[in-house]
Design a protein around this motif. Structure first.
Motif, short mmCIF file in Angstrom:
data_model
loop_
_atom_site.label_atom_id
_atom_site.label_comp_id
_atom_site.label_asym_id
_atom_site.label_seq_id
_atom_site.Cartn_x
_atom_site.Cartn_y
_atom_site.Cartn_z
N TRP A 220 0.83 -1.22 0.00
CA TRP A 220 0.00 0.00 0.00
C TRP A 220 0.85 1.26 0.00
O TRP A 220 0.34 2.35 -0.25
CB TRP A 220 -0.93 0.00 1.22
CG TRP A 220 -1.73 -1.26 1.33
CD1 TRP A 220 -1.60 -2.24 2.26
CD2 TRP A 220 -2.78 -1.68 0.45
NE1 TRP A 220 -2.50 -3.25 2.03
CE2 TRP A 220 -3.24 -2.94 0.93
CE3 TRP A 220 -3.36 -1.15 -0.69
CZ2 TRP A 220 -4.25 -3.65 0.30
CZ3 TRP A 220 -4.38 -1.85 -1.31
CH2 TRP A 220 -4.81 -3.07 -0.83
N ASP A 221 2.14 1.12 0.29
CA ASP A 221 3.00 2.30 0.39
C ASP A 221 3.42 2.84 -0.97
O ASP A 221 3.73 4.02 -1.11
CB ASP A 221 4.26 1.98 1.20
CG ASP A 221 3.96 1.75 2.67
OD1 ASP A 221 2.98 2.33 3.17
OD2 ASP A 221 4.69 0.98 3.31
N SER A 222 3.48 1.99 -1.99
CA SER A 222 3.91 2.43 -3.32
C SER A 222 3.22 1.61 -4.39
O SER A 222 3.61 0.46 -4.63
CB SER A 222 5.44 2.33 -3.47
OG SER A 222 5.83 2.63 -4.80
N GLY A 728 -2.12 10.75 -8.10
CA GLY A 728 -1.36 10.30 -6.95
C GLY A 728 -2.27 9.78 -5.85
O GLY A 728 -3.29 9.14 -6.08
N GLY A 729 -1.92 10.07 -4.61
CA GLY A 729 -2.65 9.57 -3.46
C GLY A 729 -2.00 8.31 -2.91
O GLY A 729 -0.99 7.82 -3.41
N LYS A 730 -2.61 7.76 -1.84
CA LYS A 730 -2.06 6.56 -1.21
C LYS A 730 -3.21 5.70 -0.72
O LYS A 730 -3.87 6.06 0.24
CB LYS A 730 -1.15 6.96 -0.05
CG LYS A 730 -0.37 5.80 0.53
CD LYS A 730 0.60 6.31 1.60
CE LYS A 730 1.39 5.18 2.22
NZ LYS A 730 2.35 5.66 3.24
N PRO A 731 -3.49 4.58 -1.41
CA PRO A 731 -2.81 4.12 -2.62
C PRO A 731 -3.08 5.05 -3.78
O PRO A 731 -4.10 5.74 -3.82
CB PRO A 731 -3.40 2.73 -2.86
CG PRO A 731 -4.75 2.79 -2.22
CD PRO A 731 -4.59 3.67 -1.02
N ALA A 732 -2.16 5.07 -4.73
CA ALA A 732 -2.25 6.01 -5.84
C ALA A 732 -3.46 5.72 -6.71
O ALA A 732 -3.87 4.57 -6.88
CB ALA A 732 -0.97 5.94 -6.68
N LEU A 733 -4.02 6.79 -7.26
CA LEU A 733 -5.09 6.65 -8.24
C LEU A 733 -4.54 5.90 -9.44
O LEU A 733 -3.51 6.28 -10.01
CB LEU A 733 -5.59 8.03 -8.64
CG LEU A 733 -6.76 8.10 -9.61
CD1 LEU A 733 -7.99 7.45 -9.01
CD2 LEU A 733 -7.06 9.55 -9.97
N ARG A 734 -5.20 4.83 -9.82
CA ARG A 734 -4.69 3.98 -10.90
C ARG A 734 -5.77 3.78 -11.96
O ARG A 734 -6.91 3.45 -11.65
CB ARG A 734 -4.26 2.63 -10.33
CG ARG A 734 -3.69 1.68 -11.37
CD ARG A 734 -3.83 0.24 -10.95
NE ARG A 734 -2.76 -0.21 -10.08
CZ ARG A 734 -2.99 -0.77 -8.91
NH1 ARG A 734 -4.21 -0.91 -8.46
NH2 ARG A 734 -1.98 -1.19 -8.18
#
Length: 772
Positions: A220-222, A728-734
């Motif tokens: 979840w960090d990257s 972006g964001g965490k988790p990143a917008l994908r």
């Protein structure tokens, strides 16, 4: 166009730029002695030696020269194996003959080559488990993929998948391919489903532990590293098996069916096909470019063609009833100088082994060609790019940018590297400006810009590309990287990510709507319409399953293609069934929809304006209907398109269509506001590269455009000025497929692309308000 202050840019005229950097890529001899004319033969096309004899005779007679013959579908096989049981299509037991050996003999007797086609990662198919206790699903249930909650993906009408990361899975599949490579007379292997089913899988405890062991962080960090870790698992398995088998059989061919739309490959399906070609661990790829949209077909091929590195690129072409489309796509393949093609599939050319008109025409046009022979380059490409980065990854206007590249191949012999930055939305280099890069003294494969680039003066979107070459050998050695789309965020943040994991996991959710209390409705095929609270929870009886027809009878909801709140605070839905589009309506607290009207024809997507008028999107155009179903307008695209979505302004004066064909959002304007229902094309929206992304227009005027290839959402105001980017964001917008805002614009919900894996929504909240 001004050069940026403080940077070393060189101006090169258009013709010279193309001559120096791109002519070598276009004139390199990629052509074979004879084009590859392949056909996929599925495991359902044969049941006896006689079937195989007919298949090979028919294909040879129609001028084909390569057969992709399926021998493994879902953890069961069509040849005697030491590792997997016989296919259930053959009764799950030895049929008394060897289909693969028979196919090899019959193909060679007809002058055809044959590759064994295997579905690599599917481990079973169907809603019922296999009867054989030795089948992988029964014998090794822990080998299968798990969702984000760590739960094994359930049986379904399609496939359940093996986990590509697990060492025991990799060893088992190595045993299979090495066993096949030892089959006498087999010419090669053809990998299918050589990827993940989507990004929302591989969250079992073992895989998460392996990732943490590799990178020292959690998944979840990257998002970037997590995706790279899973892509690399497939690539490393391929590299190991390619090198081992090639050492023993240099002439043996490795090939793969890959995602046709490359932009969905690395991020949605975690498939790194261009890297395989660059590293020299795949000999031929067959992009599944299944579309009857000729412009989209060519657009897809142009994403693959520059990155062949001397390997074979053979597009997959669907056999459509319209034979003119098939021949036009073959013409495009020939025009682009590609090495061949493959048609899907044999049964569409020869149903019950009888030739269709297309098969007869092909046999008349093509002479029987010799088996295609081509030199497979040994080892990786002399130079290729592993990675190109702009730092920081999501630059703002006040940032200073650096460009960094990692080279593969013989990077130690490279004397110079240039990076082209350009300012064209389509990625064209009219007058390229070149920023020279430096080589790292400690790691010669890494190059970086010694100077920073100020974003001031750069347009909001620009494209960066790296070009590597050896000094004095530019024409012969120049290679270029993938095109990198960079957004310079000059906006003031209006939204922030409130939750990167909002609500339950949902499989292939398609449309959604939100109200001002923070509740959101999401359609999940097979499960119904979810109604989630502001904190993402489901309450008892919160899922809507039915609508009430005109006779008061309850009918099941299915095939919802549009969902939106209108100005009267009613939730409206469009549902496709039996050649009609039903318009349904409900109050926010209702548990059942009511039928409002039925419109003839099946819509792809639907939208509603503030007064409840209906806008239906079809492949060839779109139409407007009054709330009672009376048609008001009909607009034709004029040529074949692949539209993704439709949105309409609250007053109905402007209609937006997101277009996969061109990667942009078209705008249609009512010719006489408040007058006749006639629309004309207006200037397209100032956005680019939407891919599969949809478009939305909220009651407050907020416009949202999803960009699947680049994983961000553009937020525009009613005047189509960009006011923010969700990135972006965490988790990143994908890979965002759809997004909606609440009626006031305070909340935005984003729906990612999940492929065949379940996904969650993301919730973004407004943090500032500015005068427009």
């Amino acid at each position: 166009m001004k050069a940026l202050a403080g940077t070393r840019f060189l101006r090169i005229p258009l013709f010279s730029a193309w001559l120096i950097f791109f002519v070598p890529l276009l004139t390199q001899d990629y052509l074979l002695c004879q084009p590859i004319r392949a056909v996929w033969v599925t495991r359902w096309d044969y049941r006896s030696p006689g079937d195989i004899h007919n298949i090979m005779a028919n294909l040879a007679g129609a001028g084909f020269n390569l057969v992709l013959f399926q021998v493994r579908g879902n953890g069961t096989v069509f040849y005697p194996s030491r590792f997997e049981p016989w296919a259930e299509e053959l009764g799950g037991r030895d049929p008394g003959w060897n289909p693969l050996a028979t196919a090899i003999d019959e193909a060679h007797s007809q002058g055809l080559r044959l590759y064994a086609w295997l579905n690599v990662f599917p481990g079973w198919r169907g809603k019922q488990p296999p009867a054989n206790p030795q089948q992988l699903f029964n014998a090794h249930p822990d080998w299968f993929l798990a969702d984000e909650d760590g739960t094994s993906l359930p049986l379904n009408p399609h496939y359940v998948w093996l986990n590509p990361v697990l060492p025991q899975v990799q060893q088992h599949l190595s045993n299979i391919v090495q066993e096949l490579a030892a089959v006498p007379g087999l010419d090669g292997l053809h990998f299918d489903y050589f990827r993940f089913p989507g990004p929302g899988a591989s969250y079992d405890s073992t895989t998460l532990a392996l990732f943490r062991q590799t990178y020292g962080i959690s998944a979840w960090d990257s998002t970037e590293l997590w995706d790279r870790f899973r892509r690399d698992a497939i690539t490393s398995w391929l590299r190991k098996n390619y090198r081992k088998i090639k050492a023993a059989r240099p002439e043996f061919v490795f090939s793969a069916a890959i995602i046709g739309d490359y932009d969905n490959g690395p991020d949605v399906f975690l498939q790194d096909s261009h890297r395989w070609l660059a590293e020299g661990i795949m000999d031929a790829v067959f992009p599944m470019t299944y579309t009857d949209d000729l412009r989209l077909f060519e657009r897809w091929l142009k994403r693959h063609a520059p990155y062949r590195h001397g390997r074979a690129l053979c597009p997959g072409i669907m056999v459509y009833p319209d034979t003119a489309t098939v021949f036009e796509e073959l013409r495009i393949v020939r025009k682009m100088g590609l090495q061949g093609f493959s048609l899907f599939a044999y049964s569409s050319l020869f149903p019950d082994h009888q030739p269709t008109e297309l098969a007869r025409v092909l046999g008349q046009r093509w002479q029987v060609a010799p088996v295609p022979q081509f030199e497979i380059p040994a080892g990786p490409a002399p130079l290729y790019f592993r990675r190109v980065q702009v730092l920081p990854p999501h630059p703002r206007a006040a940032d200073s940018l650096r460009i960094a590249c990692t080279l593969g191949g013989d990077s130690s012999a490279t004397d110079s590297l240039a990076c082209l930055t350009l300012w064209e939305n389509d990625g064209i280099f009219p007058v390229p400006q070149i920023l020279r890069l430096r080589r790292s003294t400690s790691r010669p494969e890494i190059w970086y810009s010694g100077q920073t680039v100020s974003p001031q003066g750069i347009s909001e979107h620009f494209y960066a590309q790296a070009v590597a070459y050896r000094r004095g050998q530019v024409r012969r050695t120049a290679v270029h990287s993938e095109l990198l789309h960079v957004i310079i965020d000059a906006t003031t943040d209006r939204y922030r990510q409130a939750s990167g994991r909002f609500g339950p996991l949902m499989l292939q959710p398609s449309v959604l709507a939100a109200d001002d209390s923070g509740r959101v409705w999401v359609w999940e095929p097979g499960a119904g319409l979810h109604r989630l609270t502001a904190d993402g929870k489901e309450t008892p009886r919160s899922t809507m399953q039915t609508y009430q027809d005109s006779n008061g009878r309850a009918r099941p909801l299915k095939n919802i293609v549009g969902l939106q709140f209108t100005g009267d605070n009613r939730l409206r839905a469009a549902m496709v069934t039996s050649g009609r589009t039903l318009i349904l309506t409900a109050q926010p607290e209702d548990s059942v929809f009511l039928l409002q009207t039925a419109i003839s024809g099946q819509a792809m997507r639907a939208a509603f304006d503030g007064r409840g008028r209906i806008y239906l999107l079809q492949k060839d155009g779109w139409s407007v209907f009054a709330p009672d179903g009376a048609q008001l307008a009909s607009v034709s695209f004029g040529r074949r398109h692949s539209p993704n979505g439709i949105a309409v302004s609250p007053d109905g004066e402007t209609v937006l269509i997101s277009c996969r064909t061109e990667g942009i959002v078209h705008r249609w304007q009512r010719a006489a506001p408040g007058g006749a229902w006639v629309y004309t094309r207006a200037q397209d929206l100032p956005v680019a590269n939407v891919g599969l992304g949809g478009v939305f227009w909220g009651l407050d005027g907020t416009v949202l455009v999803c960009h699947v290839p680049d994983s961000y959402v553009t937020v525009l105001d009613r005047h189509f000025r960009t006011v923010d980017y969700l990135i972006g964001g965490k988790p990143a917008l994908r890979v965002p497929r759809a997004a909606v805002s609440s009626p006031s614009g305070e909340l935005i919900y984003v729906l990612p692309t999940g492929g065949m894996t379940p996904v969650r929504l993301q919730q973004w909240k407004k943090i500032s308000s500015q005068a427009e």
